[in-house]
Motif scaffolding. Structure first.
Motif, short mmCIF file in Angstrom:
data_model
loop_
_atom_site.label_atom_id
_atom_site.label_comp_id
_atom_site.label_asym_id
_atom_site.label_seq_id
_atom_site.Cartn_x
_atom_site.Cartn_y
_atom_site.Cartn_z
N TYR A 110 -3.03 9.88 58.68
CA TYR A 110 -2.47 8.42 58.81
C TYR A 110 -3.17 7.15 58.61
CZ TYR A 110 1.33 11.43 60.62
OH TYR A 110 2.83 12.27 60.68
N LEU A 111 -4.47 7.22 59.45
CA LEU A 111 -5.39 6.25 59.35
C LEU A 111 -5.98 6.06 57.88
CD1 LEU A 111 -6.91 3.78 61.21
CD2 LEU A 111 -8.65 5.72 61.72
N LEU A 112 -6.14 7.17 57.38
CA LEU A 112 -6.78 7.11 56.19
C LEU A 112 -6.13 6.38 55.02
CD1 LEU A 112 -8.67 10.56 55.91
CD2 LEU A 112 -9.52 8.51 56.12
N HIS A 113 -4.74 6.21 55.43
CA HIS A 113 -3.64 5.44 54.53
C HIS A 113 -4.12 3.80 54.54
CE1 HIS A 113 -1.26 8.99 54.73
NE2 HIS A 113 -0.75 8.49 53.75
N PHE A 114 -4.96 3.48 55.61
CA PHE A 114 -5.34 2.10 55.61
C PHE A 114 -6.51 1.74 55.52
CE2 PHE A 114 -1.39 2.62 58.37
CZ PHE A 114 -0.33 1.92 57.84
N CYS A 115 -7.40 2.72 55.91
CA CYS A 115 -8.99 2.25 55.94
C CYS A 115 -9.63 3.65 55.69
CB CYS A 115 -9.34 1.77 57.08
SG CYS A 115 -9.35 2.56 58.60
N TYR A 116 -10.94 3.52 55.36
CA TYR A 116 -11.94 4.65 55.56
C TYR A 116 -12.70 4.81 56.71
CZ TYR A 116 -15.67 7.67 54.03
OH TYR A 116 -16.94 8.60 54.10
N ARG A 117 -12.84 6.15 56.93
CA ARG A 117 -13.24 6.20 58.60
C ARG A 117 -14.24 7.47 58.45
NH1 ARG A 117 -13.08 3.81 64.18
NH2 ARG A 117 -14.25 5.24 65.31
N ASP A 118 -15.51 7.31 58.72
CA ASP A 118 -16.49 8.32 58.69
C ASP A 118 -17.39 8.67 60.14
OD1 ASP A 118 -18.33 6.41 58.32
OD2 ASP A 118 -18.77 7.27 56.37
N THR A 119 -16.75 7.75 61.15
CA THR A 119 -17.46 7.94 62.34
C THR A 119 -16.48 8.71 63.46
OG1 THR A 119 -16.77 5.56 62.72
CG2 THR A 119 -18.92 6.13 61.81
N ALA A 120 -17.09 9.26 64.54
CA ALA A 120 -16.42 9.85 65.22
C ALA A 120 -15.13 9.05 66.23
CB ALA A 120 -17.10 10.63 66.36
N ILE A 121 -13.96 9.88 66.31
CA ILE A 121 -12.69 8.82 66.89
C ILE A 121 -11.95 9.90 67.51
CG2 ILE A 121 -11.44 8.68 64.76
CD1 ILE A 121 -10.33 6.04 65.73
N GLY A 122 -11.53 9.72 68.79
CA GLY A 122 -10.65 10.56 69.46
C GLY A 122 -9.12 10.00 69.36
N ARG A 123 -8.36 11.14 69.87
CA ARG A 123 -6.87 11.04 69.63
C ARG A 123 -6.42 9.52 70.11
NH1 ARG A 123 -5.01 16.06 72.69
NH2 ARG A 123 -7.05 15.58 73.88
N ALA A 124 -6.79 9.04 71.27
CA ALA A 124 -6.24 8.01 71.96
C ALA A 124 -6.62 6.64 71.13
CB ALA A 124 -6.73 7.84 73.33
N ASP A 125 -7.83 6.60 70.55
CA ASP A 125 -8.33 5.49 69.78
C ASP A 125 -7.63 5.55 68.37
OD1 ASP A 125 -10.19 4.70 71.55
OD2 ASP A 125 -11.82 5.89 71.05
N LEU A 126 -7.37 6.83 67.70
CA LEU A 126 -6.55 6.84 66.80
C LEU A 126 -5.32 6.11 66.56
CD1 LEU A 126 -7.46 10.48 65.20
CD2 LEU A 126 -7.64 8.22 63.86
N ARG A 127 -4.50 6.51 67.97
CA ARG A 127 -3.10 5.85 68.12
C ARG A 127 -3.41 4.32 68.28
NH1 ARG A 127 -2.26 10.84 71.87
NH2 ARG A 127 -1.82 12.38 70.29
N ARG A 128 -4.28 3.84 69.03
CA ARG A 128 -4.53 2.64 68.93
C ARG A 128 -4.83 1.86 67.68
NH1 ARG A 128 -6.80 3.85 74.13
NH2 ARG A 128 -8.98 3.99 73.22
N GLU A 129 -5.65 2.49 67.03
CA GLU A 129 -6.12 1.99 65.58
C GLU A 129 -4.74 1.71 64.56
OE1 GLU A 129 -9.15 0.77 63.97
OE2 GLU A 129 -9.69 0.64 66.15
#
Length: 204
Positions: free
Chosen positions: A120-139
């Motif tokens: 879902y996040l990749l629909h908005f931005c490119y991300r290639d650094t580590a991220i956890g579930r809680a941070d994904l939801r906040r993003e």
């Protein structure tokens, strides 16, 4: 000499490539609702769930069981897709899911590391650094994205993201070139399955 269009209907049907696909997923609400939202013609995709979230090996074992049953009834699937999350599950179970599928050319493991929300996040931005579930939801909840708290039980997430699907595919393909291993955080190959679902939609 007879021509293909002169052959009996049943035989013509038999000559067509198999298109029926099986998707077996963890019992995770967000991913299942998203995959079911693709308007694929009836009979081309069967979606099954297996156990609770985190049952990575069980997903593949269930997929192989259904694959075998389909072969025995002479109605094989064109391809079998096993959808799992890395989350925080024991590494050995995560690895075993890939090992169990590796001997079958018509079986693919579709993963998200750390979880489906990365897609879902990749629909908005490119991300290639580590991220956890809680941070994904906040993003996802930021004003320039969903502009509301992310709810994995939201049945409308597909429609919210639909117009940005080409962006997500481009970002996922780029990410797969740098983070190609299922052990990389972040990494995913969900775009492979999504491309197939888009292709099947066009058969309607």
């Amino acid at each position: 000499m007879s021509k293909p269009w002169d052959k009996p209907t049943a035989r013509r049907e038999a000559l067509r490539p198999r298109q029926r696909h099986l998707i077996v997923s963890e019992d995770a609400k967000s991913g299942l609702d998203y995959l079911r939202a693709f308007e694929v013609p009836a009979g081309l995709v069967e979606i099954q769930t297996e156990g609770g979230a985190g049952n990575t090996v069980g997903v593949v074992e269930r997929a192989l069981e259904l694959r075998e049953k389909a072969l025995q009834t002479k109605s094989p699937f064109a391809h079998v897709w096993c959808v799992i999350d890395r989350d925080e599950h024991p590494l050995d179970r995560y690895r075993r899911a890939f090992t169990a599928a590796a001997n079958f050319n018509d079986v693919s493991v579709i993963w998200a590391n750390e979880c489906f929300e990365l897609w879902y996040l990749l629909h908005f931005c490119y991300r290639d650094t580590a991220i956890g579930r809680a941070d994904l939801r906040r993003e996802l909840g930021r004003p320039e994205r969903l502009d509301r708290a992310y709810d994995k039980a939201d049945p409308g997430i597909f429609l919210l993201l639909k117009d940005r699907l080409p962006v997500a595919i481009r970002h996922a393909e780029r990410l797969s070139r740098s983070n190609s291993s299922a052990h990389d955080n972040p990494s995913t190959n969900i775009h492979v399955l999504v491309r197939k679902l888009i292709q099947l939609q066009q058969l309607g």
